[in-house]
Design a protein around this motif. Structure first.
Motif, PDB file in Angstrom:
ATOM      1  N   ILE B  81      22.299   4.081  -3.506  1.00  0.00           N
ATOM      2  CA  ILE B  81      23.124   4.201  -5.562  1.00  0.00           C
ATOM      3  C   ILE B  81      21.789   3.048  -6.040  1.00  0.00           C
ATOM      4  O   ILE B  81      21.687   3.353  -6.821  1.00  0.00           O
ATOM      5  CB  ILE B  81      24.413   3.050  -5.503  1.00  0.00           C
ATOM      6  N   ALA B  82      21.179   2.268  -5.388  1.00  0.00           N
ATOM      7  CA  ALA B  82      20.467   1.571  -5.846  1.00  0.00           C
ATOM      8  C   ALA B  82      18.932   2.079  -6.039  1.00  0.00           C
ATOM      9  O   ALA B  82      18.955   1.518  -7.671  1.00  0.00           O
ATOM     10  CB  ALA B  82      19.738   0.412  -5.053  1.00  0.00           C
ATOM     11  N   GLY B 122      10.892  -5.465  -1.182  1.00  0.00           N
ATOM     12  CA  GLY B 122      11.106  -5.941  -2.624  1.00  0.00           C
ATOM     13  C   GLY B 122      12.117  -5.906  -2.973  1.00  0.00           C
ATOM     14  O   GLY B 122      12.536  -4.598  -2.428  1.00  0.00           O
ATOM     15  N   PHE B 123      12.333  -6.609  -3.550  1.00  0.00           N
ATOM     16  CA  PHE B 123      13.624  -6.450  -4.570  1.00  0.00           C
ATOM     17  C   PHE B 123      13.085  -5.793  -6.307  1.00  0.00           C
ATOM     18  O   PHE B 123      12.650  -6.399  -6.802  1.00  0.00           O
ATOM     19  CB  PHE B 123      14.463  -7.415  -4.815  1.00  0.00           C
ATOM     20  N   THR B 124      13.504  -4.417  -6.530  1.00  0.00           N
ATOM     21  CA  THR B 124      13.624  -4.174  -8.131  1.00  0.00           C
ATOM     22  C   THR B 124      15.043  -4.802  -8.668  1.00  0.00           C
ATOM     23  O   THR B 124      16.019  -5.370  -8.095  1.00  0.00           O
ATOM     24  CB  THR B 124      13.599  -2.147  -7.650  1.00  0.00           C
ATOM     25  N   LYS B 129      20.756  -5.911  -8.081  1.00  0.00           N
ATOM     26  CA  LYS B 129      22.602  -5.761  -8.653  1.00  0.00           C
ATOM     27  C   LYS B 129      22.993  -5.061  -7.880  1.00  0.00           C
ATOM     28  O   LYS B 129      23.973  -6.174  -7.657  1.00  0.00           O
ATOM     29  CB  LYS B 129      22.263  -4.998  -9.999  1.00  0.00           C
ATOM     30  N   LEU B 130      22.522  -4.365  -7.469  1.00  0.00           N
ATOM     31  CA  LEU B 130      23.560  -3.248  -5.905  1.00  0.00           C
ATOM     32  C   LEU B 130      23.704  -4.581  -4.893  1.00  0.00           C
ATOM     33  O   LEU B 130      25.019  -4.586  -5.005  1.00  0.00           O
ATOM     34  CB  LEU B 130      22.784  -2.232  -5.901  1.00  0.00           C
ATOM     35  N   ILE B 131      22.803  -4.766  -4.694  1.00  0.00           N
ATOM     36  CA  ILE B 131      23.589  -6.067  -3.560  1.00  0.00           C
ATOM     37  C   ILE B 131      24.327  -7.609  -3.965  1.00  0.00           C
ATOM     38  O   ILE B 131      24.787  -7.651  -3.199  1.00  0.00           O
ATOM     39  CB  ILE B 131      21.923  -6.961  -2.990  1.00  0.00           C
ATOM     40  N   ALA B 161      15.271 -11.283   0.967  1.00  0.00           N
ATOM     41  CA  ALA B 161      16.321 -10.344   1.700  1.00  0.00           C
ATOM     42  C   ALA B 161      17.284 -10.800   3.142  1.00  0.00           C
ATOM     43  O   ALA B 161      18.012 -10.036   2.488  1.00  0.00           O
ATOM     44  CB  ALA B 161      15.929  -9.149   1.699  1.00  0.00           C
ATOM     45  N   VAL B 162      16.396 -11.147   4.070  1.00  0.00           N
ATOM     46  CA  VAL B 162      16.956 -11.166   5.218  1.00  0.00           C
ATOM     47  C   VAL B 162      18.142 -12.820   4.808  1.00  0.00           C
ATOM     48  O   VAL B 162      19.735 -12.722   5.306  1.00  0.00           O
ATOM     49  CB  VAL B 162      16.410 -11.845   6.295  1.00  0.00           C
TER      50      VAL B 162
END
Lengths: 89, 448
Positions: B81-82, B122-124, B129-131, B161-162
């Protein structure tokens, strides 16, 4: 559809007659039968063709289950594909 | 016709040894559902899922009746969904979570997976937002499952992220413990996994796919009882033969489902998935090999043999093998594992060692409610390291049991079972987790 039927129960007179009469009444054609008695347990396997019947597979299955319950027989009917796949390479 | 003994063997496997198809999972691409307006995006997602999956349960039940094989779960997996929501201006991804839940209920499936983000490098903005929305979404929905991939052998481990997932799991557990049972943190996540909670429809997949997960620990256990005392060569051969049969059944069912739904066949997952039912346990298979109790010395070797033999036996039975493929060792879903933990034979450390040679990782592990987020993150980091270095999938599905301490029991019910709360190390991992950044990819990732 080709299906495998199995019938198991403590051995007694008339099991084959009962099952086969029911199949005949529903128009299910029997292609092959194997039967033995192992340790007093009657065991029969049948290869049947349900396409000769005017009844749907689910109806045939319910009728067999009902007969199994009323006469204390353990009856299964399943598509033959599954057995061929599991036991033949 | 086949012999009576072959036919009766199959019937007995289904009747007495818990042989079943664990899941038929329909993967659906949601790439074409993107929209800047999150409400429109949710509507498109709901409509597409309902249209593609409307016959899934009906066909599953039909196959179940005709083939005489129980199909325990019918599930849906979707594009992470991200990715689908990346163009949405709103931050409230919970709306999409609820749309997924509504669609799953409308279709009558058991679970829907794909409330996911892939953040191994890495994060977008969308990933973040999703996490951030995971704890609330897993509380407000019933059937939605979530997964986050934090590491790959190619990219290394995203330690930011961890750390974040340590906090997210902690926050989820404070709202609703069952939420954590629907959340997996992966290393090397696969794109065609049919099993929950980690299923999603990967970027390399087509419009739709049917993926099937088989099961049959009870059948393997029974087969091994027939060769008690024999050498390991015989044990491995027996497992291979049994796995072949189990997988062939999965292949037949997968093909039937694919034809009847008009959806391409994806893969069969060569799995041994236990349930809390007696006689359907992976732990009991390991014990049948000669271990007094699962978790004692020798358990890792026994599991390695089992996992390898399952794959070797299964691979020839299916024309496409994929997913996670191997033996699962979820504690709460395995009667023998629960017994081993309760008797003090199976610790978190031993389970971690076992994850080096099984199909996934630390699965359905309950830990004391006061376990801090840094410790949870450090457990995830250890698992991710095992996955990254060994080029395998590893995962952590861990449940901090609010208000409970080591030795207590937390009940989930159904397939999820109940889990004894396991102790964790008390020494802090805070400074290690606070560093952030990325642990580089291992040297053997450079294979070009």
């Amino acid at each position: 559809m080709k299906a495998i039927m199995t019938v198991t129960a403590p051995d007694r007179v008339g099991i084959i007659a009962s099952v086969c009469t029911l199949l005949a009444s529903m128009g299910v054609n029997i292609l092959d039968i194997n039967q033995t008695v192992m340790d007093g347990i009657f065991t029969m396997t049948l290869l049947v063709d349900t396409s000769t019947s005017s009844h749907k597979f689910d109806e045939i299955k319910s009728a067999l289950t009902e007969r199994g319950e009323s006469e204390k027989l353990n009856i299964h009917i399943q598509r033959a594909d599954i057995f061929n796949a599991m036991h033949r390479v | 016709m086949l012999s009576i003994s072959d036919i009766m063997q199959t019937v007995n496997m289904i009747d007495h040894q818990h042989l079943d198809i664990r899941t038929i999972t329909l993967g659906i691409s949601l790439d074409d559902c993107a929209d800047p307006d999150i409400n429109k995006c949710s509507r498109k997602i709901y409509d597409k899922i309902c249209s593609r999956a409307k016959n899934l349960v009906k066909v599953g039940c039909e196959i179940e009746r005709e083939f005489g094989i129980p199909i325990i779960n019918k599930r849906i997996s979707v594009t992470p969904i991200a990715q689908v929501a990346a163009s949405c201006s709103s931050s409230d991804y919970g709306i999409i979570g609820r749309a997924l839940d509504d669609a799953a209920k409308e279709c009558g499936v058991n679970f829907i997976g794909g409330y996911s983000a892939l953040v191994h490098k890495g994060f977008t903005k969308s990933d973040k937002k999703l996490i951030a929305s995971i704890p609330e979404t897993l509380t407000q929905t019933e059937l939605v499952c979530s997964s986050v991939n934090v590491a790959t052998t190619k990219a290394g481990i995203n330690m930011d992220a961890v750390a974040l997932m340590g906090e997210i799991i902690k926050r989820t557990s404070e709202i609703n413990a069952i939420g954590c049972a629907k959340l997996v943190v992966f290393a090397n996540a696969v794109e065609d996994n049919p099993f929950m909670a980690g299923a999603f429809h990967g970027a390399g997949e087509g419009e739709c796919a049917i993926n099937v997960g088989v099961s049959g620990p009870g059948v393997v256990w029974k087969a091994l009882q027939e060769v008690r005392g024999e050498k390991f060569d015989i044990v491995a051969e027996t497992i291979k033969r049994t796995a072949f049969r189990i997988t062939r059944m999965g292949q037949v069912v997968a093909q039937a489902a694919s034809e009847r739904l008009g959806v391409p066949f994806g893969i069969v997952d060569l799995s041994l998935a236990p349930t809390p039912a007696k006689g359907d346990s992976v732990a009991r298979i390991l014990e049948e090999m000669g271990l007094e109790i699962c978790g004692t010395h020798g358990t890792t070797a026994a599991l390695a043999l089992l996992n390898d033999a399952v794959k070797k036996g299964g691979v020839m039975a299916s024309n496409h093998v994929g997913g996670l493929s191997g033996a699962f060792i979820p504690v709460s879903e395995d009667e023998g594992m629960i017994n081993a933990v309760n008797k003090g034979a199976l610790s978190l450390e031993k389970l971690e060692a076992m994850t080096c040679v099984c199909s996934v990782g630390l699965d359905m592990i309950a830990v004391p409610g006061d376990t801090d987020s840094d410790t949870i993150a450090a457990i995830i980091a250890d698992e991710a390291a095992i996955g990254v270095i060994n080029s395998k999938t590893t995962a952590v599905r861990i449940i901090p049991a609010k208000g409970k301490k080591a030795g207590d029991v937390i009940e989930f019910g159904g397939l999820l079972g109940s889990a004894p709360v396991m102790s964790v190390k008390e020494s802090s991992s805070h400074e290690f987790i606070s560093r952030g950044g990325r642990i580089p990819a291992p040297i053997h990732s450079l294979r070009n």
